[in-house]
Design an enzyme around this catalytic site. Structure first.
Site, PDB file in Angstrom:
ATOM      1  N   ASP A   1      62.238 100.901   1.067  1.00  0.00           N
ATOM      2  CA  ASP A   1      63.366 100.102   1.565  1.00  0.00           C
ATOM      3  C   ASP A   1      64.401 101.074   2.094  1.00  0.00           C
ATOM      4  O   ASP A   1      64.247 102.302   1.933  1.00  0.00           O
ATOM      5  CB  ASP A   1      63.959  99.226   0.433  1.00  0.00           C
ATOM      6  CG  ASP A   1      64.708  97.995   0.949  1.00  0.00           C
ATOM      7  OD1 ASP A   1      65.693  98.174   1.696  1.00  0.00           O
ATOM      8  OD2 ASP A   1      64.320  96.867   0.609  1.00  0.00           O
ATOM      9  N   ILE A   2      65.473 100.538   2.714  1.00  0.00           N
ATOM     10  CA  ILE A   2      66.588 101.407   3.107  1.00  0.00           C
ATOM     11  C   ILE A   2      67.649 101.460   2.019  1.00  0.00           C
ATOM     12  O   ILE A   2      68.647 102.156   2.141  1.00  0.00           O
ATOM     13  CB  ILE A   2      67.241 100.958   4.439  1.00  0.00           C
ATOM     14  CG1 ILE A   2      67.575  99.462   4.406  1.00  0.00           C
ATOM     15  CG2 ILE A   2      66.361 101.303   5.624  1.00  0.00           C
ATOM     16  CD1 ILE A   2      68.413  98.994   5.578  1.00  0.00           C
ATOM     17  N   ARG A   3      67.457 100.681   0.945  1.00  0.00           N
ATOM     18  CA  ARG A   3      68.371 100.760  -0.208  1.00  0.00           C
ATOM     19  C   ARG A   3      67.525 100.882  -1.461  1.00  0.00           C
ATOM     20  O   ARG A   3      66.354 100.432  -1.477  1.00  0.00           O
ATOM     21  CB  ARG A   3      69.285  99.539  -0.280  1.00  0.00           C
ATOM     22  CG  ARG A   3      68.532  98.232  -0.336  1.00  0.00           C
ATOM     23  CD  ARG A   3      69.441  97.018  -0.372  1.00  0.00           C
ATOM     24  NE  ARG A   3      68.653  95.795  -0.299  1.00  0.00           N
ATOM     25  CZ  ARG A   3      68.876  94.712  -1.006  1.00  0.00           C
ATOM     26  NH1 ARG A   3      69.873  94.662  -1.858  1.00  0.00           N
ATOM     27  NH2 ARG A   3      68.119  93.638  -0.858  1.00  0.00           N
TER      28      ARG A   3
ATOM     29  N   TYR B   1      66.713  84.884  14.506  1.00  0.00           N
ATOM     30  CA  TYR B   1      65.727  85.008  13.417  1.00  0.00           C
ATOM     31  C   TYR B   1      64.451  84.233  13.772  1.00  0.00           C
ATOM     32  O   TYR B   1      63.335  84.752  13.642  1.00  0.00           O
ATOM     33  CB  TYR B   1      66.366  84.478  12.130  1.00  0.00           C
ATOM     34  CG  TYR B   1      65.477  84.477  10.907  1.00  0.00           C
ATOM     35  CD1 TYR B   1      64.976  85.654  10.369  1.00  0.00           C
ATOM     36  CD2 TYR B   1      65.160  83.273  10.267  1.00  0.00           C
ATOM     37  CE1 TYR B   1      64.181  85.638   9.225  1.00  0.00           C
ATOM     38  CE2 TYR B   1      64.374  83.259   9.125  1.00  0.00           C
ATOM     39  CZ  TYR B   1      63.889  84.438   8.605  1.00  0.00           C
ATOM     40  OH  TYR B   1      63.109  84.423   7.475  1.00  0.00           O
TER      41      TYR B   1
ATOM     42  N   LYS C   1      60.633  85.506  14.509  1.00  0.00           N
ATOM     43  CA  LYS C   1      59.484  85.064  13.713  1.00  0.00           C
ATOM     44  C   LYS C   1      58.343  84.573  14.607  1.00  0.00           C
ATOM     45  O   LYS C   1      57.177  84.846  14.336  1.00  0.00           O
ATOM     46  CB  LYS C   1      59.919  83.968  12.725  1.00  0.00           C
ATOM     47  CG  LYS C   1      60.736  84.518  11.561  1.00  0.00           C
ATOM     48  CD  LYS C   1      59.911  85.492  10.737  1.00  0.00           C
ATOM     49  CE  LYS C   1      60.717  86.299   9.760  1.00  0.00           C
ATOM     50  NZ  LYS C   1      59.976  87.365   9.103  1.00  0.00           N
TER      51      LYS C   1
HETATM   52  P1  NAD Z   1      65.768  90.064   1.793  1.00  0.00           P
HETATM   53  O1  NAD Z   1      66.889  90.040   2.757  1.00  0.00           O
HETATM   54  O2  NAD Z   1      66.034  89.648   0.394  1.00  0.00           O
HETATM   55  O3  NAD Z   1      65.091  91.483   1.760  1.00  0.00           O
HETATM   56  C1  NAD Z   1      64.823  92.207   2.926  1.00  0.00           C
HETATM   57  C2  NAD Z   1      64.846  93.670   2.589  1.00  0.00           C
HETATM   58  O4  NAD Z   1      64.636  94.384   3.808  1.00  0.00           O
HETATM   59  C3  NAD Z   1      66.184  94.149   2.003  1.00  0.00           C
HETATM   60  O5  NAD Z   1      65.967  94.772   0.754  1.00  0.00           O
HETATM   61  C4  NAD Z   1      66.714  95.125   3.045  1.00  0.00           C
HETATM   62  O6  NAD Z   1      67.383  96.231   2.465  1.00  0.00           O
HETATM   63  C5  NAD Z   1      65.436  95.547   3.738  1.00  0.00           C
HETATM   64  N1  NAD Z   1      65.674  96.035   5.097  1.00  0.00           N
HETATM   65  C6  NAD Z   1      66.556  95.582   6.028  1.00  0.00           C
HETATM   66  N2  NAD Z   1      66.501  96.332   7.130  1.00  0.00           N
HETATM   67  C7  NAD Z   1      65.548  97.272   6.910  1.00  0.00           C
HETATM   68  C8  NAD Z   1      65.019  98.330   7.676  1.00  0.00           C
HETATM   69  N3  NAD Z   1      65.482  98.614   8.907  1.00  0.00           N
HETATM   70  N4  NAD Z   1      64.027  99.094   7.140  1.00  0.00           N
HETATM   71  C9  NAD Z   1      63.562  98.838   5.899  1.00  0.00           C
HETATM   72  N5  NAD Z   1      64.046  97.867   5.105  1.00  0.00           N
HETATM   73  C10 NAD Z   1      65.018  97.086   5.630  1.00  0.00           C
HETATM   74  O7  NAD Z   1      64.592  89.172   2.441  1.00  0.00           O
HETATM   75  P2  NAD Z   1      63.418  88.408   1.686  1.00  0.00           P
HETATM   76  O8  NAD Z   1      63.898  87.059   1.361  1.00  0.00           O
HETATM   77  O9  NAD Z   1      62.844  89.260   0.617  1.00  0.00           O
HETATM   78  O10 NAD Z   1      62.400  88.250   2.909  1.00  0.00           O
HETATM   79  C11 NAD Z   1      61.247  89.030   3.063  1.00  0.00           C
HETATM   80  C12 NAD Z   1      60.445  88.458   4.222  1.00  0.00           C
HETATM   81  O11 NAD Z   1      60.114  87.085   3.934  1.00  0.00           O
HETATM   82  C13 NAD Z   1      61.195  88.425   5.554  1.00  0.00           C
HETATM   83  O12 NAD Z   1      60.293  88.642   6.597  1.00  0.00           O
HETATM   84  C14 NAD Z   1      61.715  87.009   5.631  1.00  0.00           C
HETATM   85  O13 NAD Z   1      61.899  86.600   6.953  1.00  0.00           O
HETATM   86  C15 NAD Z   1      60.564  86.253   4.983  1.00  0.00           C
HETATM   87  N6  NAD Z   1      60.976  84.947   4.458  1.00  0.00           N
HETATM   88  C16 NAD Z   1      61.816  84.847   3.397  1.00  0.00           C
HETATM   89  C17 NAD Z   1      62.176  83.586   2.947  1.00  0.00           C
HETATM   90  C18 NAD Z   1      63.094  83.414   1.761  1.00  0.00           C
HETATM   91  O14 NAD Z   1      63.506  82.276   1.477  1.00  0.00           O
HETATM   92  N7  NAD Z   1      63.415  84.474   1.030  1.00  0.00           N
HETATM   93  C19 NAD Z   1      61.702  82.446   3.592  1.00  0.00           C
HETATM   94  C20 NAD Z   1      60.892  82.578   4.713  1.00  0.00           C
HETATM   95  C21 NAD Z   1      60.497  83.850   5.125  1.00  0.00           C
HETATM   96  C1  AKB Z   2      66.462  81.746   5.570  1.00  0.00           C
HETATM   97  O1  AKB Z   2      67.107  80.759   5.164  1.00  0.00           O
HETATM   98  O2  AKB Z   2      66.786  82.458   6.511  1.00  0.00           O
HETATM   99  C2  AKB Z   2      65.145  82.040   4.889  1.00  0.00           C
HETATM  100  C3  AKB Z   2      64.024  81.370   5.611  1.00  0.00           C
HETATM  101  C4  AKB Z   2      63.724  79.958   5.365  1.00  0.00           C
HETATM  102  O3  AKB Z   2      63.377  81.992   6.421  1.00  0.00           O
HETATM  103  N1  AKB Z   2      65.233  81.640   3.521  1.00  0.00           N
END
Ligand code: NAD
Ligand code: AKB
Length: 311
Positions: free
Chosen positions: A34-36, A138, A142
């Protein structure tokens, strides 16, 4: 799937994905990136920015990975505040992952989202194969991601797979700036203050899923026999259709005085209204046996118990 790199591993999904993958395949087999930094040190970790293809390649090569779970992304609400960054991370980052995976012969899991649909999509249910004209950066990223993954499979034979996640509810790591975050915050606020002011309007219905089902879906899809998969990169998967008041009613079974009020954020409301009310996930059920385990009340019970312990 024996040596795995997870990008975006410190996020809402990544934290729990890494834990589960390490339980299944061994701690040392899973490199979190990750970046953090992740909250807790539970195994190998490297700082990798997915927009930096060289650093990504070095991490994947060093780890001798055969699989990438690519979870690094910018979500919908932040995406509308920072569309240029969202383009770079979500489309540029995925392109780098696919290129490195092509060179290093890795399988790739990439989540899409209900955000890949738009106002022109039939909303109830959104079919597996349908109109996709989202109006958020976004969502655009996707749809582009789904198409890129299809292209790398058909053009280069890369083993790309993915699901369109609905909104995900979890108690381990806070969500990262999406529209469905309200469905997580409502549980935190219930436990902390017995009330919640919701930023989406009463009656706004979206598909949601509890995190253990979401993690299991990704791993089951990656383990499914390739010859069964027709819709490789964008399987609709659903679990429950929720509105704020349905979640509140479920919470009130245990906290009868829980109070739900509304202070609608027009930006996030507009995003929510552009997404379907429900998805048709019959392709995932038929092609690789997808079936959710948690319903709303089971999720509510676990969320309230876990958050009461944590908070
Ligand atoms: P999140 O925002 O919680 O985590 C994303 C992570 O990516 C963060 O830890 C951030 O530090 C890291 N990041 C950001 N920029 C970066 C970079 N340049 N290089 C490396 N790391 C980087 O997101 P999430 O909810 O864990 O989502 C993960 C995936 O699932 C995403 O593709 C998101 O679109 C998809 N998704 C999530 C949900 C949801 O409800 N959480 C729903 C649909 C799809
Ligand atoms: C968001 O709300 O952006 C995410 C998703 C549904 O992709 N939880």
């Amino acid at each position: 799937m024996k040596r795995i790199v997870v990008t975006g591993a410190a996020g809402q999904i990544g934290t729990e994905m890494v834990t589960r993958l390490r339980e299944l395949y061994g701690t040392e087999a899973v490199l979190a990136t990750d970046i953090r930094s992740p909250g807790a040190e539970t195994g190998p970790f490297a700082f990798v920015d997915v927009t930096d293809g060289e650093s990504l390649d070095a991490a994947i090569a060093r780890h001798r990975a055969d699989t990438v779970f690519h979870l690094a992304a910018i979500l919908s609400a932040v995406g509308e505040q920072r569309p240029q960054l969202t383009y770079q991370v979500n489309i540029g980052g995925l392109f780098n992952v696919l290129e490195v995976a092509r060179a290093r012969e890795c399988a790739v899991f990439t989540p899409s989202s209900i955000a890949a649909f738009g106002p022109g999509t039939p909303p109830d249910p959104a079919p597996q194969d349908t109109i996709q004209r989202p109006n958020t950066m976004y969502g655009v990223s996707k749809v582009a991601g789904e198409l890129l993954c299809d292209y790398y499979f058909s053009r280069f034979g890369l083993d790309t797979r993915g699901v369109r996640y609905p909104g995900l509810v979890s108690h381990v790591t806070a969500p990262g700036g999406g529209t469905t975050d309200y469905a997580v915050e409502i549980y935190y606020e219930a436990v902390l203050h017995n009330r919640f002011e919701c930023f989406v309007a009463e009656g706004t219905q979206l598909d949601m899923m509890y995190m253990p089902d979401a993690i299991r879906a990704a791993i089951e899809l990656m383990e499914a026999p390739a010859e069964l998969l027709v819709h490789r990169n964008a399987f609709n998967i659903g679990a429950m259709q929720l509105t704020p008041e349905r979640i509140a009613d479920s919470i009130r079974r245990r906290m009868p005085d829980f109070e739900l009020t509304y202070n609608v954020d027009p930006a996030r409301q507009a995003i929510a209204e552009s997404w379907p009310r429900r998805v048709d996930d019959s392709a995932a059920r038929e092609e690789w046996g997808w079936s959710p385990e948690y319903d709303l009340d089971a999720m509510t019970d676990e969320m309230l118990d876990e958050l009461a312990r944590k908070l």
